[in-house]
Design an enzyme around this catalytic site. Sequence first.
Site, short mmCIF file in Angstrom:
data_model
loop_
_atom_site.label_atom_id
_atom_site.label_comp_id
_atom_site.label_asym_id
_atom_site.label_seq_id
_atom_site.Cartn_x
_atom_site.Cartn_y
_atom_site.Cartn_z
N LEU A 141 -45.25 81.15 -21.14
CA LEU A 141 -45.64 80.14 -20.14
C LEU A 141 -47.15 80.26 -19.95
O LEU A 141 -47.73 81.34 -20.14
CB LEU A 141 -44.94 80.40 -18.80
CG LEU A 141 -43.43 80.23 -18.76
CD1 LEU A 141 -42.89 80.59 -17.38
CD2 LEU A 141 -43.03 78.81 -19.14
N ASP A 142 -47.78 79.16 -19.53
CA ASP A 142 -49.22 79.18 -19.24
C ASP A 142 -49.49 80.06 -18.02
O ASP A 142 -48.59 80.29 -17.20
CB ASP A 142 -49.72 77.77 -18.92
CG ASP A 142 -49.55 76.83 -20.10
OD1 ASP A 142 -49.49 77.32 -21.25
OD2 ASP A 142 -49.46 75.61 -19.86
N ILE A 143 -50.73 80.45 -17.87
CA ILE A 143 -51.11 81.33 -16.75
C ILE A 143 -50.76 80.71 -15.39
O ILE A 143 -50.37 81.41 -14.46
CB ILE A 143 -52.62 81.71 -16.84
CG1 ILE A 143 -52.98 82.80 -15.83
CG2 ILE A 143 -53.53 80.51 -16.70
CD1 ILE A 143 -54.33 83.45 -16.06
#
Length: 233
Positions: free
Chosen positions: A100-102
């Site tokens: 997942l993105d930050i």
Amino acid sequence: MRLDKYISQNTDFSRKDVKRLLRSGAVTVDGETVSDPALHINEDQRVELEGAPLTGGGPRYFMLNKPEGYVCATKDSEHPTVIDLINEPNSDRLQIAGRLDIDTTGLVLITDDGQWNHAVTSPRRGCKKRYYVTTDDDIGPDTIRHFEKGVYLDSEKRRTLPAELELLYANEARLTIREGKYHQVKRMFAAMGNRVDSLHREAVGSIVLDEDLAPGDYRPLTDEEVQSVYNVS
Ligand code: URA
């Protein structure tokens, strides 16, 4: 396998530390205190360290509720990683099954079983991922149709696979996709001239984020959850 090797593989102790522990009488095998690091032990023997059983070398599977600000990487020089949240022996062996993105929150699956990781992430298996998404602008009904048909993402030659969008409110929706392209959800909304404001993964296949897990918490998967990734339709 040698006892000292077995203990160091299943704890964070080095072989040198293990020898010291053995000398101090902290280790029992099947209830007997042992001090010989070269003792041969087999799978069905019970090894305890200071009274606590060691789990053995079987594969491990966890679900984590990823908080914002953490990166899905095993190491990062700038940001804390999701692996930093996992307090388990030999955490350096763990892999992330679908990143997942930050700034994305929610369900992250973590394992040391490479085959299982592949079953979750391989595009050919098409494991579904369900997201709760909020956007800057209202989501038009045309977005549902476009996502169903597939949209062209910037620099991609093929449309995205059919995705299900369920509108919950004007700028709030549930989106289920079968792929995991880089920034896929954000790029899908960008293709519609909209922008994702927040993104939260709720489920991967039939593994649903446990609502008892606060952000940053994790738990082992049940056997049923582990097996479920092999039963994807
Ligand atoms: N799609 C995105 O754009 N970001 C994620 O983190 C996951 C899916």
